[in-house]
Enzyme design. Structure first.
Site, PDB file in Angstrom:
ATOM      1  N   TYR A 145      15.950  45.151 -63.110  1.00 21.64           N
ATOM      2  CA  TYR A 145      17.085  44.328 -63.534  1.00 21.64           C
ATOM      3  C   TYR A 145      17.142  43.040 -62.708  1.00 21.64           C
ATOM      4  O   TYR A 145      17.239  43.113 -61.475  1.00 21.64           O
ATOM      5  CB  TYR A 145      18.349  45.162 -63.349  1.00 21.64           C
ATOM      6  CG  TYR A 145      19.674  44.433 -63.351  1.00 21.64           C
ATOM      7  CD1 TYR A 145      20.568  44.601 -62.290  1.00 21.64           C
ATOM      8  CD2 TYR A 145      20.074  43.618 -64.408  1.00 21.64           C
ATOM      9  CE1 TYR A 145      21.806  43.968 -62.278  1.00 21.64           C
ATOM     10  CE2 TYR A 145      21.310  42.979 -64.400  1.00 21.64           C
ATOM     11  CZ  TYR A 145      22.172  43.155 -63.332  1.00 21.64           C
ATOM     12  OH  TYR A 145      23.402  42.537 -63.315  1.00 21.64           O
ATOM     13  N   ASP A 230      20.580  54.344 -59.356  1.00 20.76           N
ATOM     14  CA  ASP A 230      21.589  53.662 -60.161  1.00 20.76           C
ATOM     15  C   ASP A 230      21.559  54.296 -61.542  1.00 20.76           C
ATOM     16  O   ASP A 230      20.628  54.051 -62.321  1.00 20.76           O
ATOM     17  CB  ASP A 230      21.276  52.158 -60.219  1.00 20.76           C
ATOM     18  CG  ASP A 230      22.331  51.383 -60.996  1.00 20.76           C
ATOM     19  OD1 ASP A 230      22.323  50.142 -60.938  1.00 20.76           O
ATOM     20  OD2 ASP A 230      23.175  52.013 -61.666  1.00 20.76           O
ATOM     21  N   ILE A 232      23.669  53.977 -64.097  1.00 17.48           N
ATOM     22  CA  ILE A 232      24.633  53.276 -64.950  1.00 17.48           C
ATOM     23  C   ILE A 232      24.401  53.517 -66.442  1.00 17.48           C
ATOM     24  O   ILE A 232      25.320  53.426 -67.246  1.00 17.48           O
ATOM     25  CB  ILE A 232      24.623  51.764 -64.626  1.00 17.48           C
ATOM     26  CG1 ILE A 232      25.811  51.041 -65.248  1.00 17.48           C
ATOM     27  CG2 ILE A 232      23.316  51.121 -65.072  1.00 17.48           C
ATOM     28  CD1 ILE A 232      25.877  49.550 -64.895  1.00 17.48           C
ATOM     29  N   LYS A 272      28.400  50.238 -69.303  1.00 17.75           N
ATOM     30  CA  LYS A 272      27.384  50.429 -70.338  1.00 17.75           C
ATOM     31  C   LYS A 272      27.732  51.605 -71.247  1.00 17.75           C
ATOM     32  O   LYS A 272      27.715  51.480 -72.464  1.00 17.75           O
ATOM     33  CB  LYS A 272      26.005  50.662 -69.708  1.00 17.75           C
ATOM     34  CG  LYS A 272      25.632  49.627 -68.670  1.00 17.75           C
ATOM     35  CD  LYS A 272      25.478  48.231 -69.261  1.00 17.75           C
ATOM     36  CE  LYS A 272      25.150  47.222 -68.171  1.00 17.75           C
ATOM     37  NZ  LYS A 272      25.081  45.839 -68.658  1.00 17.75           N
TER      38      LYS A 272
END
Lengths: 474, 445
Positions: A145, A230, A232, A272
């Protein structure tokens, strides 16, 4: 006059990732008002399930009106005054339950180990402040990312050293890549404090398999470093294999009472899965009391609005709703994903096989004029300006190979997605005419059509997973 | 807020994580512990500890609640069908334009229209805590210093120093001139920093002052601005209590001074604001950095990604603060009520023989107990503080936790409780002083 943080470039804002956004802002697509504008496919938003949330809100007006359910009792004052960095207990309880539910209830989370932050952006930065000194490094698998360059490095002074992943094995993490990254850090005189992975991955859209997770646990145990996962996108896993949480792995390997467990930290957010990036709801989960304690104090710099904590505590406590939401959301993501895959197929473009996320990792190497990052940017510019699509070039994600692009599919209507696919098809056809990619392109199309006749559809997207497997893999 | 006892630091954490610069081991926070363990309640625990260490504004909630009842759409994303969806997706670090406009206009109203604010210079952050830290990251490098007049808000030790690595060098202020900042004190602080080879990057003032509860006079503001200009450093003015000045015309904002100078040299000036005190909404995390420096605005905006305000909250407050009739009324009534509370506590303390610094703003008064100290030391101050906490059962903040250079001063909050509770607190103080005086008499016999 100003600090070095102002003049350095670590905020990353000059990268192509953000420039594409700027172009989009100047000429945004609108079905009615600007049908020739640029379609935003660089924004990993989940816009597919708002109707579910909207109907919940209609049926539960108390949650946004500062009232307790089924009463007219206002808790406005209570909430307005609530600034305790331990967070609203009802919200944390609901959030950990939701996190468990996403993981099929195979793991449970203790709300006392959860720290609320204003989004995952804040959670990741806060963890870096807690785990790394200025100049220390975290290893991160590529592609990653683009926001990490800012989030993890800018104000913390920490460094990122990439774990280079390759298309040859579907960008999976390998032991040799981990070791190589560690060596590179040592060469640069950087002390490695941990590994940070995104699982499911952004931009790949794949969840880490058991082998990768085991490798990671072994690696951080051996090097005595941290592991940040992570997660998410954990609620966006729409296909098998099902999501395996790092906590699952620790549990199954009987590592729950060891030091390693204390060095594993999870980041989560509702941006998300629930599509609520504006509400700034993030969290850090850690089994290390010191990390929880330090992160809690640091969260003072980015607390979640109590108004929003209350709203979400009501939504997430509704078990009937969360069950329906999670399954329906997954179903819709799966459908969109298929639409994108098929649409690209028609243009002779393949994607990495993926089972999660709000985007696909698209292989456009065959469309490059040269197998270089210059070639990639050239192609990207064409796609932005001629095709009218803002997609994210792999170089902005630090991909080691040119030609890959992240294309989002959940932030627009179906009609817009179809239009985007049509534009891609036209573009490729015109490129074929212009640049004589004919034979290569035709090969792909022929191969595709042969395959779809004789093999089940899902095999079609498995274009390259059958390449050589590295010697170090099981 | 409970105090966490940190066990021995574990291997593998950063220096920041294990340092004590978060400052939470100071007595300022220990008093909270005593309160948490035995909180006062009118009926359920009338002999419990009364919290007077929390600078909260609870006197005007009815006005806010009235507004909400009359404007239900503000909390429900307005009347547009796609209102919720648009708002939930909105994560632009520029912030909701309607909210920035409303903030700028509210800030103008608080200053009685004596200064103008440009919405494009408003950068939104999750509270003033975040705003102050963010500005420090932008204006100073690790090891550099900000000059801060004493006594100051204990939270600054964490907010300005902890993660930034920046130091605070105090500008010593004295009771002899009502703790006003003097040019000599400014120069002395600057020289002291230089003598330690520390680079000074700016001055940070709180106006109205916490903990003094007093506005800074215009003349002093001019002197501070001149000082910053001479040394070519920044000036940060934390005006979080600007709406809590009891008399509108007694508060002069740095914005007014800059306007009167035609904004010459204004790029070194930055204002911090928040709705936590004036509107009593600390839980909603609404803060702002207002800078006259374009590069600071741009950078602050990018950095605000780490501390954005919930769009849900921005929407609600955009509606509320755009309602100029409401805000005008609110600002006026809030000032009047705070003034009334202030007079109540001052008179109550006077009756008990206790003097306070003459204040004209804020949610607290600066009380002088130095005549009652054993000797003029911090130890004596802490001793009397402990007595007040455990015997009188009041949690007040000792001046030493605010880095006051003279022992014996205490910050006492008056806006975070009902009038009745304030009366109880005052009578307890009265009894305490009386007991002390009786004991003194006995000793002399």
């Amino acid at each position: 006059m100003l600090s070095t943080k102002v003049t350095c470039n670590s905020h990353g804002q000059d990268s192509s990732y953000f420039l594409g956004w700027e172009e989009y802002e100047k000429n945004p697509f609108d079905e009615v008002k600007n049908p020739n504008g640029i379609i935003q496919m660089g924004l990993a938003e989940n816009q597919l399930s708002f109707d579910l949330l909207e109907s919940w809100l209609q049926n539960n007006p108390h949650a946004s009106s500062f009232k307790k359910p089924n009463t007219n009792h206002s808790i406005f004052k209570e909430l307005a005054l609530f600034q305790d960095y331990h967070g609203l207990p009802a919200f944390k309880n609901a959030l950990v339950r939701f996190m468990s539910e996403i993981r099929g209830n195979t793991v449970t989370f203790d709300p006392n180990n959860l720290v609320l932050t204003a989004g995952a952006t804040s959670a990741n930065e806060t963890l870096m402040f807690c785990l790394a000194n200025p100049g220390d490094a975290f290893l991160i698998p590529t592609p990653y990312y683009p926001g990490f360059d800012r989030d993890l490095k800018w104000r913390t002074g920490a460094e990122i050293v990439p774990i280079q992943c390759s298309s040859l094995n579907g960008f999976r993490i390998t032991k040799s890549a981990l070791e190589e990254a560690y060596k590179q850090a040592e060469k640069q005189n950087l002390k490695v404090k941990g590994v940070l992975v995104t699982n499911p991955s952004n931009p790949l859209g794949t969840s880490l398999n058991l082998h990768e997770l085991d490798l990671l646990v072994d690696f951080v145990s051996d090097k005595n470093i941290h592991l940040v996962s992570d997660e998410i996108y954990s609620g966006t896993v729409f296909n098998s294999p099902s999501f395996i949480s790092i906590m699952d792995v620790l549990k199954n390997r009987n590592l729950m009472n060891t030091d390693v467990r204390k060095r594993v930290h999870i980041v989560y957010s509702l941006s998300k899965d629930l599509g609520l990036p504006g509400f700034r709801i993030g969290a850090i989960y850690s089994n290390d009391d010191c990390v929880v304690s330090a992160a809690t104090k640091m969260s003072s710099f980015g607390l979640v609005s109590s108004q929003t904590q209350y709203l979400l505590s009501e939504i997430l406590s509704d078990k009937t709703f969360t069950k329906t939401y999670l399954s329906e959301n997954r179903r819709r993501l799966k459908q969109r994903h298929e639409m994108l895959i098929k649409g690209l197929q028609k243009a002779g473009i393949r994607c990495l096989q993926s089972n999660a996320g709000l985007f696909c990792w698209v292989d456009m190497r065959h469309l490059l004029s040269s197998d270089t990052f210059e070639g990639e940017l050239e192609l990207w510019e064409k796609i932005v300006y001629e095709v009218g699509l803002n997609i994210s070039p792999g170089s902005s994600c630090h991909c080691s190979e040119p030609g890959w692009f992240r294309v989002c599919f959940a932030n627009m209507s179906e009609e817009t997605l179809i239009l985007a696919m049509q534009r891609v098809k036209s573009f490729v056809e015109s490129m074929v005419k212009k640049n004589n990619f004919q034979s290569r392109h035709q090969q792909l199309l022929n191969r595709n059509s042969r395959r779809t006749k004789s093999l089940p559809k899902w095999v079609f997207s498995l274009s390259f997973d059958q390449r050589e497997v590295g010697a170090d893999e099981r | 807020m409970a105090i966490e006892i940190v066990q021995q630091p574990s291997v593998g954490l950063s220096k920041i994580a294990v340092s004590e610069t978060h400052g939470e081991d100071s007595p300022y926070f220990a008093g909270w512990k005593a309160y948490d363990e035995n909180p006062y309640h009118e009926t359920q625990n009338p002999s419990g500890v009364i919290q007077m260490g929390l600078a909260e504004n609870q006197v005007s909630f009815d006005l806010l609640e009235e507004y909400l009842e009359a404007n239900l759409e503000a909390a429900n994303w307005g009347k547009k069908v796609s209102g919720f969806r648009e708002n939930a997706l909105f994560q632009d670090y520029h912030g909701l334009q309607s909210f920035r406009k409303a903030m700028a206009s509210f800030m103008e109203q608080v200053r009685g229209g004596k200064a103008k604010f440009n919405p494009d210079r408003v950068v939104l952050t999750a509270g003033a805590t975040a705003a102050n830290e963010l500005l420090t990251f932008i204006l100073a490098d690790p090891g550099d210093a900000l000059l801060v007049p004493t006594p100051y808000y204990p939270g600054f030790d964490r907010d300005l120093r902890w993660r930034t690595g920046v130091q605070i060098v105090p500008i010593h202020c004295e009771s002899a001139n009502n703790f006003q900042i003097t040019p000599e004190a400014l120069e002395a602080a600057y020289d002291h920093a230089r003598s330690m080879n520390i680079k000074v990057r700016g001055v940070l003032i709180t106006n109205p002052s916490n903990p003094l509860g007093a506005t800074i006079q215009r003349k002093v503001l001019e002197e501070i601005l001149d000082f910053a200009t001479r040394k070519n450093i920044h000036l940060v003015s934390d005006e979080i209590y600007s709406g809590s000045a009891f008399y509108a015309d007694e508060f002069v904002s740095i914005a007014e001074v800059l306007e009167s100078r035609n904004y010459k040299d204004s790029e070194r000036c930055h204002i911090v604001y928040s709705l936590s005190k004036d509107l009593g909404l600390p839980g909603f995390r609404v803060g702002t950095v207002y800078s006259y420096n374009d590069q600071v605005v741009t950078t602050a905006r990018r950095m605000s990604s780490f501390t954005l305000i919930s769009s849900q909250t921005q929407f609600l407050l955009a509606s509320m603060l755009s309602d100029k009739e409401f805000t005008q009324k609110y600002i006026k009534i809030n000032r009047e009520r705070l003034k009334k509370r202030y007079e109540m506590i001052i008179n109550g303390l006077k009756k008990a023989g206790i003097e306070c610094l003459q204040g004209n703003a804020g949610l607290f008064c600066w009380m002088n107990l130095s005549p009652y100290l054993e000797d003029a030391t911090i130890e004596s101050e802490l001793a009397i503080w402990k007595t007040i906490m455990h015997e009188v059962k009041l949690n007040i903040s000792p001046g030493s936790s605010c880095h006051c250079s003279e022992p014996g001063w205490f910050r006492v909050c008056f806006a975070n409780m009902s009038e009745e509770t304030l009366e109880v607190a005052l009578s307890r103080i009265h009894e305490f002083i009386k007991r002390k005086q009786d004991r003194q008499v006995l000793c002399m016999m």
